[in-house]
Motif scaffolding. Structure first.
Motif, mmCIF file in Angstrom:
data_model
loop_
_atom_site.group_PDB
_atom_site.id
_atom_site.type_symbol
_atom_site.label_atom_id
_atom_site.label_comp_id
_atom_site.label_asym_id
_atom_site.label_seq_id
_atom_site.Cartn_x
_atom_site.Cartn_y
_atom_site.Cartn_z
ATOM 1 N N LYS A 63 0.726 -1.205 -0.149
ATOM 2 C CA LYS A 63 -0.034 -0.047 -0.119
ATOM 3 C C LYS A 63 0.929 1.106 0.103
ATOM 4 N N LEU A 64 1.816 1.296 0.867
ATOM 5 C CA LEU A 64 2.945 2.454 0.637
ATOM 6 C C LEU A 64 3.532 2.846 -0.536
ATOM 7 N N LEU A 65 3.945 1.404 -1.331
ATOM 8 C CA LEU A 65 4.336 1.640 -2.751
ATOM 9 C C LEU A 65 3.156 2.350 -3.527
ATOM 10 N N LEU A 66 2.113 2.067 -3.353
ATOM 11 C CA LEU A 66 0.878 2.371 -4.407
ATOM 12 C C LEU A 66 0.810 3.840 -3.947
ATOM 13 N N GLY A 67 0.835 4.213 -2.763
ATOM 14 C CA GLY A 67 0.613 5.734 -2.446
ATOM 15 C C GLY A 67 1.582 6.456 -2.845
ATOM 16 N N SER A 68 2.938 6.097 -2.903
ATOM 17 C CA SER A 68 4.058 6.705 -3.201
ATOM 18 C C SER A 68 3.710 6.893 -4.573
ATOM 19 N N PHE A 69 3.535 5.999 -5.512
ATOM 20 C CA PHE A 69 3.298 5.901 -6.801
ATOM 21 C C PHE A 69 2.348 7.001 -7.258
ATOM 22 N N LEU A 70 1.106 7.045 -6.730
ATOM 23 C CA LEU A 70 -0.080 7.760 -6.903
ATOM 24 C C LEU A 70 0.482 9.204 -6.659
ATOM 25 N N ALA A 71 1.071 9.607 -5.399
ATOM 26 C CA ALA A 71 1.750 10.902 -5.190
ATOM 27 C C ALA A 71 2.579 11.266 -6.244
ATOM 28 N N GLY A 72 3.356 10.562 -6.574
ATOM 29 C CA GLY A 72 4.263 10.999 -7.966
ATOM 30 C C GLY A 72 3.600 11.522 -8.856
ATOM 31 N N ILE A 73 2.747 10.722 -9.320
ATOM 32 C CA ILE A 73 1.653 11.092 -10.364
ATOM 33 C C ILE A 73 1.154 12.364 -10.329
ATOM 34 N N ALA A 74 0.519 12.755 -9.092
ATOM 35 C CA ALA A 74 -0.161 14.034 -8.804
ATOM 36 C C ALA A 74 1.025 15.008 -8.588
ATOM 37 N N LEU A 75 2.039 14.863 -8.232
ATOM 38 C CA LEU A 75 3.128 15.764 -8.022
ATOM 39 C C LEU A 75 3.783 16.439 -9.450
ATOM 40 N N PHE A 76 4.112 15.456 -10.346
ATOM 41 C CA PHE A 76 4.511 16.017 -11.579
ATOM 42 C C PHE A 76 3.525 16.751 -12.488
ATOM 43 N N ASN A 77 2.143 16.174 -12.303
ATOM 44 C CA ASN A 77 1.387 16.991 -12.908
ATOM 45 C C ASN A 77 0.627 18.237 -12.499
ATOM 46 N N SER A 78 0.877 18.461 -11.364
ATOM 47 C CA SER A 78 0.427 19.673 -10.562
ATOM 48 C C SER A 78 1.581 20.461 -10.080
ATOM 49 N N GLY A 79 2.260 20.021 -9.017
ATOM 50 C CA GLY A 79 3.243 20.895 -8.640
ATOM 51 C C GLY A 79 3.599 20.468 -7.003
ATOM 52 N N SER A 80 4.504 21.273 -6.411
ATOM 53 C CA SER A 80 4.852 20.625 -5.023
ATOM 54 C C SER A 80 4.638 22.352 -4.389
ATOM 55 N N GLY A 81 5.284 22.454 -3.399
ATOM 56 C CA GLY A 81 4.934 23.544 -2.298
ATOM 57 C C GLY A 81 6.043 23.679 -1.521
ATOM 58 N N ILE A 82 5.809 24.308 -0.290
ATOM 59 C CA ILE A 82 6.774 25.214 0.506
ATOM 60 C C ILE A 82 7.602 24.156 1.232
ATOM 61 N N ALA A 83 6.934 22.919 1.910
ATOM 62 C CA ALA A 83 7.778 22.103 2.554
ATOM 63 C C ALA A 83 9.090 21.185 1.780
ATOM 64 N N GLY A 84 8.445 20.787 0.474
ATOM 65 C CA GLY A 84 9.207 20.097 -0.578
ATOM 66 C C GLY A 84 10.247 21.166 -1.140
ATOM 67 N N ALA A 85 10.104 22.486 -1.241
ATOM 68 C CA ALA A 85 11.407 23.365 -1.740
ATOM 69 C C ALA A 85 12.134 23.738 -0.525
#
Length: 390
Positions: free
Chosen positions: A246-268
């Motif tokens: 489940k963690l692998l899938l969650g990471s995978f889905l989060a990666g898809i969302a990230l590069f199709n939208s963007g990141s934010g303050i904490a990541g920067a």
């Protein structure tokens, strides 16, 4: 949230506990006979699964080279060029298989395009500078965090300028990915937590950033649901492969969302403190994440109510404001359970040098502008850093 948007997803993915055992059939079906393996040294030293899967590969294709990558620090462009030089000397490579954490997968994707494009890695720093497609790649993550197996990014440090800016965009996705929890069981606890925080940061920041849209939010919310539910197992039941999957899938889905939208303050914020103070990328994001949420909610952003509803479905009484504050409390409870650090002093960041550190944040204003509430790279960044030093 944007009314018009572009969305892409190019990586073909194989998912399931033990799915890596099918890689021999995969190689034959794709006519991949000559290959190179890039693998983290930690995987070689700690995972018996690597030897098993390497034997499966060996019985179905010719391994031209196995390159063991250092796992002690995040890669820089000089190290990328060193690996690329080895790959360029090998003739007629059908596919490169990367087995490891995010850094290993980033190197795998980058050397694949450097095999077909001239020059040094730093020549392609930025966005959409790669001219020709690389050779095919197979990304096999051994940590659940970066999402590198699906993103169009590969992050490297420029040691001369002392900043991170990777090779991004066109041709930078892995061609194939295998998501298999068997690889993650041998991952050390501190690495698993850092990776989990990285994925959680991706999920939350891609959800709330200004460039999010109806499609990316589907990935962000489902990523958050999986991560929030499975992360406690790293403490309570670390051998649980179902939760690891489940963690692998969650990471995978989060990666898809990230590069199709963007990141934010904490990541920067995590990038400069990683370069200068060696704070692990995921841990750095986790340290700042709760403070960023507090900053936003206190100033009127209540969009976290949707994520609260993911955790507490059926709560129709509380307002969006109440739910957003309660969501922060739930996140705080999770972080305490996982023992995510709150302060930066263990990496040598103190009140004495926080002002110097804040100056490094000024070039990050474009990333900060993705936040739903205005955030200054000068005053607001300094105030946020002060909360995490003592």
């Amino acid at each position: 949230m944007e009314d018009q948007f572009f969305f892409q997803l190019q990586t073909q993915t194989f998912y399931g506990i033990g799915i890596s055992k099918n890689i021999g059939t995969f190689l034959r079906e794709k006519n991949f006979n000559k290959l190179v393996i890039l693998v983290d040294e930690g995987v070689v030293n700690k995972s018996n699964y690597f030897e098993e899967i390497q034997n499966v590969i060996r019985h179905n294709a010719n391994i031209l080279e196995t390159i063991i990558l250092r796992g002690t620090e995040e890669p820089d462009y000089d190290y990328l060029d060193e690996i690329a030089q080895i790959i360029r000397k090998i003739e007629k490579v059908d596919v490169i298989i990367g087995i490891g954490g995010g850094s290993c997968l980033d190197i795998t994707k980058a050397v694949a395009v450097l095999k077909t494009n001239p020059g040094k890695g730093i020549d392609y720093r930025g966005f959409d500078k790669v001219r020709f497609p690389g050779i095919p790649t197979v990304a096999i993550p051994t940590t659940a965090g970066t999402g590198s197996e699906v993103t169009i990014n590969a992050v490297f440090t420029d040691k001369k300028e002392m900043r991170k800016l990777g090779i991004n965009g066109k041709y930078m996705n892995a061609t194939y990915a295998f998501l298999d929890a068997e690889w993650t069981i041998s991952c050390p606890y501190n690495v698993a937590i850092s990776s989990g925080m990285d994925a959680l940061t991706h999920a939350l920041e891609s959800f709330m950033c200004k460039k999010s849209n109806e499609l990316t939010k589907v990935f962000s919310k489902n990523a958050f649901k999986l991560l929030y539910g499975a992360l406690p197992s790293l403490v309570d039941d670390p051998e649980n492969k179902i939760e690891r999957q489940k963690l692998l899938l969650g990471s995978f889905l989060a990666g898809i969302a990230l590069f199709n939208s963007g990141s934010g303050i904490a990541g920067a914020l995590s990038y400069p403190i990683g370069v200068y103070f060696k704070v692990p990328h995921g841990i750095a994001g986790g340290i700042f994440l709760k403070s960023v949420l507090e900053y936003n909610v206190e100033r009127g952003y209540f969009g976290y109510d949707e994520l609260y509803d993911v955790i507490e479905s059926g709560d129709n009484i509380r307002s969006s404001r109440e739910k957003s504050f309660l969501f922060i409390n739930k996140l705080d409870y999770l972080f305490k359970k996982l023992k995510v650090p709150e302060y930066l002093d263990q990496w040598g960041i103190t009140k004495q040098n926080v002002h110097d550190l804040a100056k490094l944040m000024q070039p990050l204003q474009a990333a900060f502008d993705q936040n739903p509430i205005p955030f200054s790279a000068t005053t607001d960044a300094l105030n946020l850093l002060k909360k995490h030093v003592r």
